[in-house]
Design a protein around this motif. Structure first.
Motif, PDB file in Angstrom:
ATOM      1  N   ASN A  65      38.342   3.649  18.346  1.00 44.38           N
ATOM      2  CA  ASN A  65      36.944   3.564  18.778  1.00 44.38           C
ATOM      3  C   ASN A  65      36.619   2.195  19.342  1.00 44.38           C
ATOM      4  O   ASN A  65      35.859   2.071  20.319  1.00 44.38           O
ATOM      5  N   ASP A  66      37.170   1.136  18.738  1.00 42.06           N
ATOM      6  CA  ASP A  66      36.993  -0.214  19.285  1.00 42.06           C
ATOM      7  C   ASP A  66      37.574  -0.302  20.693  1.00 42.06           C
ATOM      8  O   ASP A  66      36.974  -0.889  21.604  1.00 42.06           O
ATOM      9  N   ARG A  87      35.435   1.194  23.320  1.00 45.04           N
ATOM     10  CA  ARG A  87      34.314   0.293  23.646  1.00 45.04           C
ATOM     11  C   ARG A  87      34.788  -0.865  24.514  1.00 45.04           C
ATOM     12  O   ARG A  87      34.105  -1.259  25.470  1.00 45.04           O
ATOM     13  N   HIS A  88      35.973  -1.418  24.225  1.00 43.70           N
ATOM     14  CA  HIS A  88      36.510  -2.497  25.047  1.00 43.70           C
ATOM     15  C   HIS A  88      36.714  -2.033  26.479  1.00 43.70           C
ATOM     16  O   HIS A  88      36.432  -2.765  27.440  1.00 43.70           O
ATOM     17  N   GLN A 134      35.090   0.240  28.082  1.00 41.93           N
ATOM     18  CA  GLN A 134      33.782   0.328  28.736  1.00 41.93           C
ATOM     19  C   GLN A 134      33.252  -1.052  29.124  1.00 41.93           C
ATOM     20  O   GLN A 134      32.694  -1.233  30.221  1.00 41.93           O
ATOM     21  N   LEU A 135      33.433  -2.036  28.241  1.00 40.87           N
ATOM     22  CA  LEU A 135      32.963  -3.392  28.530  1.00 40.87           C
ATOM     23  C   LEU A 135      33.703  -3.999  29.713  1.00 40.87           C
ATOM     24  O   LEU A 135      33.087  -4.619  30.592  1.00 40.87           O
TER      25      LEU A 135
END
Length: 235
Positions: free
Chosen positions: A60-61, A64-65, A67-68
């Motif tokens: 999940n991290d 998110r990375h 996407q960033l």
């Protein structure tokens, strides 16, 4: 173009560092499908609920990375990151080998992200990459824990089934793995050799998961030439 604004006041070295950051940022988000399959594999093979939860949190991290990095790349260049080439996913030989691969992958990513951070303009972007770097450090620590936990834990099972039905339930993990090999079209001789060997190890006191990993490692490392030969032959 939008990204030309960031060149103002840059010398040649700074411009090259900035371009390198953009290149590595694009590389960091490509191969997303292969990464997803890799995490799915690790989660499916994790022997305990705790380990599944750890790997799921890391996955999940990483989502998110991704996407960033995509957002920053678009803001800096005005363009979206290209899809890149889709490589065929090849599962690791064993769960432990997958954890080892993931651990070294995190360490390699940290080196890459340090270069990205150094070449980026404006503190807000560097702060985002710093946050990602701290997550990667946490991930490496967790993978090191998982690797140590699975490498040092005893392969012997902690309880001994007594009735035939208890043995069937106990070895259900091997049954599922064997059926998966059948679905993948693995030669029948190879499947029988592997799972008979695993059964022998279970009879000697190995936990089913440890028996599976042991036999797979015998094949992968070439310790068993016969297993390698039977995997490549057509039944």
């Amino acid at each position: 173009m939008q990204q030309m604004n960031y060149y103002q006041g840059y010398n040649n070295g700074q411009q090259q560092a900035y371009q390198r950051s953009l290149q590595l940022m694009a590389e960091a988000v490509q191969g997303e499908r292969e990464d997803q399959l890799f995490y799915d594999y690790l989660i499916s093979k994790a022997p305990t609920a705790e380990q599944k939860e750890i790997i799921t949190s890391i996955r999940n991290d990483e989502i998110r990375h991704n996407q960033l990095f995509r957002q920053m790349y678009q803001q800096l260049t005005g363009q979206e990151v290209g899809m890149g080439e889709n490589e065929e996913f090849v599962p690791p030989a064993t769960y432990v080998e997958g954890i080892k691969k993931a651990l070294f992958g995190e360490l390699k990513a940290m080196e890459k992200y340090r270069i990205i951070r150094a070449g980026l303009p404006y503190r807000e972007y560097r702060d985002v990459v710093f946050e990602i770097l701290t997550d990667e450090l946490k991930h490496a620590t967790l993978y090191n824990f998982l690797y140590t936990e699975n490498r040092t834990s005893s392969p012997l099972q902690t309880h001994n089934p007594k009735t035939p039905d208890e043995w069937i339930l106990h070895t259900n993990y091997l049954i599922e793995e064997g059926l998966e090999d059948v679905r993948r079209g693995v030669p029948a001789t190879h499947i029988l050799q592997e799972f008979i060997l695993m059964g022998v190890l279970v009879g000697q006191g190995y936990a089913p998961e440890a028996a599976y990993q042991t036999v797979e490692e015998w094949e992968r490392t070439g310790q068993s030439k016969l297993l390698q030969q039977s995997k490549n032959r057509m039944d």
